[in-house]
Design a protein around this motif. Structure first.
Motif, PDB file in Angstrom:
ATOM      1  N   TYR A 130       0.838  -1.199   0.000  1.00 20.59           N
ATOM      2  CA  TYR A 130       0.000   0.000   0.000  1.00 20.59           C
ATOM      3  C   TYR A 130       0.877   1.255   0.000  1.00 20.59           C
ATOM      4  N   SER A 131       1.773   1.392   1.018  1.00 14.68           N
ATOM      5  CA  SER A 131       2.520   2.647   1.192  1.00 14.68           C
ATOM      6  C   SER A 131       3.459   2.912   0.019  1.00 14.68           C
ATOM      7  N   GLU A 132       3.658   4.196  -0.227  1.00 13.99           N
ATOM      8  CA  GLU A 132       4.609   4.641  -1.257  1.00 13.99           C
ATOM      9  C   GLU A 132       5.370   5.831  -0.694  1.00 13.99           C
ATOM     10  N   GLY A 136       1.722   7.564   2.653  1.00 14.09           N
ATOM     11  CA  GLY A 136       1.685   6.673   3.818  1.00 14.09           C
ATOM     12  C   GLY A 136       0.394   6.941   4.572  1.00 14.09           C
ATOM     13  N   SER A 137       0.437   7.941   5.447  1.00 13.54           N
ATOM     14  CA  SER A 137      -0.815   8.342   6.133  1.00 13.54           C
ATOM     15  C   SER A 137      -1.857   8.745   5.099  1.00 13.54           C
ATOM     16  N   ASP A 138      -1.405   9.423   4.076  1.00 18.06           N
ATOM     17  CA  ASP A 138      -2.319   9.899   3.036  1.00 18.06           C
ATOM     18  C   ASP A 138      -2.287   8.932   1.851  1.00 18.06           C
ATOM     19  N   CYS A 160       6.802   1.024  -0.617  1.00 19.90           N
ATOM     20  CA  CYS A 160       7.840   0.982   0.425  1.00 19.90           C
ATOM     21  C   CYS A 160       7.268   0.472   1.759  1.00 19.90           C
ATOM     22  N   TRP A 161       8.177   0.195   2.686  1.00 24.27           N
ATOM     23  CA  TRP A 161       7.849  -0.324   4.035  1.00 24.27           C
ATOM     24  C   TRP A 161       7.080  -1.632   3.943  1.00 24.27           C
ATOM     25  N   ASN A 162       7.459  -2.513   2.994  1.00 23.07           N
ATOM     26  CA  ASN A 162       6.709  -3.752   2.784  1.00 23.07           C
ATOM     27  C   ASN A 162       7.323  -4.868   3.623  1.00 23.07           C
ATOM     28  N   GLY A 365      -1.215   2.701  10.503  1.00 22.88           N
ATOM     29  CA  GLY A 365      -1.786   4.027  10.767  1.00 22.88           C
ATOM     30  C   GLY A 365      -1.152   4.635  12.007  1.00 22.88           C
ATOM     31  N   THR A 366      -0.632   5.851  11.870  1.00 19.03           N
ATOM     32  CA  THR A 366       0.081   6.469  12.995  1.00 19.03           C
ATOM     33  C   THR A 366      -0.911   6.912  14.078  1.00 19.03           C
ATOM     34  N   SER A 367      -0.373   7.124  15.276  1.00 19.79           N
ATOM     35  CA  SER A 367      -1.230   7.564  16.394  1.00 19.79           C
ATOM     36  C   SER A 367      -1.935   8.868  16.051  1.00 19.79           C
ATOM     37  N   GLU A 368      -1.222   9.770  15.377  1.00 19.61           N
ATOM     38  CA  GLU A 368      -1.851  11.060  15.024  1.00 19.61           C
ATOM     39  C   GLU A 368      -3.049  10.826  14.092  1.00 19.61           C
ATOM     40  N   MET A 369      -2.871   9.910  13.130  1.00 17.41           N
ATOM     41  CA  MET A 369      -3.971   9.657  12.193  1.00 17.41           C
ATOM     42  C   MET A 369      -5.144   8.957  12.888  1.00 17.41           C
TER      43      MET A 369
END
Ligand SMILES: Cc1cc2nc3c(=O)[nH]c(=O)nc-3n(C[C@H](O)[C@H](O)[C@H](O)COP(=O)(O)OP(=O)(O)OC[C@H]3O[C@@H](n4cnc5c(N)ncnc54)[C@H](O)[C@@H]3O)c2cc1C
Length: 403
Positions: A130-132, A136-138, A160-162, A365-369
């Protein structure tokens, strides 16, 4: 007197005991002891196979696909027990909770029959693409594209981050197949084979025990049936699968395990005021996580509840890890062979935990998100009031609603 909002059924307690027994088998325990401290940390295949061979890895899946036909509550019992037994879980989360659940929810019968049984058995492993860089968050900003190519698709982009990509057979990949009214429209989900050399996979060293990967898809061709669910309808599928990962049950289990290891190593005994306080907070976090599981198991939409549970359990697990960090003079010399008191598997596991801990408030998903999700739900006047869950206080009833 305080009464817990739910109770486990006898069958769920039986499943928990069975999973614990399987994970305490000799082969699994040898495997777990052997992977502590290794980089990249090998996947616990014996543990997954021991559960998978008996339908316990994905108990909520239909029997014909290798599950037990039970509910999400049983799946959460297994996830929690794996964490409490110290089994690294990212390959299970990626394969069962993300890729598997995506297939179950949106795949056709042929796709399900082709992939799910081997996934439920712990034989086929998946990672999540998913992440690029820049998404990431978005995630709505993702740029990987899939274009029609005869009877198939060509995918181009960078992920990334796979985690676990080096050992995975497939990647569940979000890619743009078109435009639409919003940036969330036109995203589709593909099951991309990773074993045939088409995808360029690169290790990205980091602090986490398992290695991160970066993947480049340079016009990778996949067949038509790699598309899971409706073309352009991937956003909902991705979000539904993530909600399950965010219940926090597994994060609670990890934190409880680490606190128990600190006691076992004599670094922070159970009676220590800090341990007592964290134990109480963990008990509360567990209620929050299971409340969320119960809502999902009864078919409720629980995005905000899951975000709340993920935020709280993730932050709490980070605090337990901080206690382990501050008390490391009491146990760290036992991580390595040749240390003053020789190697101790509990110390080695705790050292791995310190490497894993910084990721807890980021992954899924980060804590902020998570806080942003909770805030938007609170500000949405159309959202119905919360009621007590589940119907008569048992997870069993919630389970029946979805079987
Ligand atoms: C251990 C681990 C495993 C992972 N595994 C996978 C995987 O298997 N597959 C995969 O695809 N991805 C994976 N990820 C990626 C993960 O989903 C992203 O790291 C995460 O979504 C954050 O994205 P980012 O790293 O791009 O940070 P960014 O989105 O750039 O965020 C940076 C910081 O800004 C904050 N921020 C961003 N937007 C806002 C906002 N609107 N309001 C307030 N604060 C904001 C964030 O909270 C964060 O603190 C993994 C990450 C970790 C740590």
């Amino acid at each position: 007197m305080y009464a817990a909002p739910f109770a486990f059924t006898a069958e769920q307690e039986g499943l928990r005991a069975e999973v614990r027994e399987l994970l305490h088998g000799d082969a699994v325990q040898r495997e777990l002891a052997g992977l502590r401290g290794l980089r990249p940390q090998p996947l616990p295949r014996a543990a997954y196979r021991a559960l998978g061979a008996r339908g316990r890895l994905a108990p909520d899946w239909p029997v014909r696909y290798g599950g037990l036909g039970a509910s999400l509550a049983e799946a959460a019992v297994v996830a929690e027990e794996m964490a409490l037994c110290g089994v690294p879980d990212s390959a299970r989360v990626n394969t069962i909770d993300n890729a598997g659940r995506t297939l179950l929810a949106a795949g056709d019968d042929r796709q399900k029959a082709a992939h799910l049984p081997a996934m439920a058995a712990g034989e086929t492993l998946c990672c999540v693409l998913y992440s690029e860089p820049g998404a990431g968050s978005d995630l709505g900003a993702l740029r990987t594209r899939a274009v029609r190519d005869g009877q198939g698709w060509r995918l181009s982009g960078e992920k990334c981050w796979n985690v676990g990509g080096h050992a995975a057979d497939y990647g569940i990949c979000a890619a743009r197949t078109g435009g639409g009214a919003s940036r969330y429209a036109g995203i589709s989900v593909f099951m991309v084979p990773l074993r045939d050399g088409g995808v360029h996979i690169e290790d990205v060293p980091g602090v986490i025990p398992e290695m991160f990967q970066r993947m480049v898809l340079d016009g990778v061709r996949v067949p038509d049936d790699a598309l899971i669910g409706p073309c352009g309808g991937g956003w909902q599928i991705v979000n539904d699968a993530l909600t399950l990962e965010r219940t926090g049950v597994y994060l609670y289990g990890r934190a409880r395990r680490w606190l128990d290891l600190l006691d076992r190593l004599g670094a922070v005994p159970r009676s220590d005021e800090r341990a007592v306080r964290l134990s109480e907070e963990l008990a509360a976090a567990r209620l929050l996580a299971w409340d969320c599981v119960a809502r999902l198991a009864s078919g409720e939409e629980a995005t905000a509840e899951a975000a709340e549970a993920k935020w709280w359990t993730g932050e709490l697990a980070s605090r337990v890890a901080r206690l382990a960090w501050r008390t490391r003079p009491a146990w760290e010399d036992r991580c390595r062979e040749g240390g003053a008191r020789g190697a101790d598997p509990a110390a080695a596991e705790l050292a791995d935990a310190l490497c894993e801990a910084p990721a807890l408030s980021l992954a899924a998903g980060t804590s902020e998100m998570m806080l942003a999700t909770v805030a938007s739900a609170l500000l949405d006047p159309a959202r119905p009031d919360d009621g007590p869950v589940p119907p008569d206080g048992t997870l069993g009833d919630a389970a029946e609603a979805v079987v």
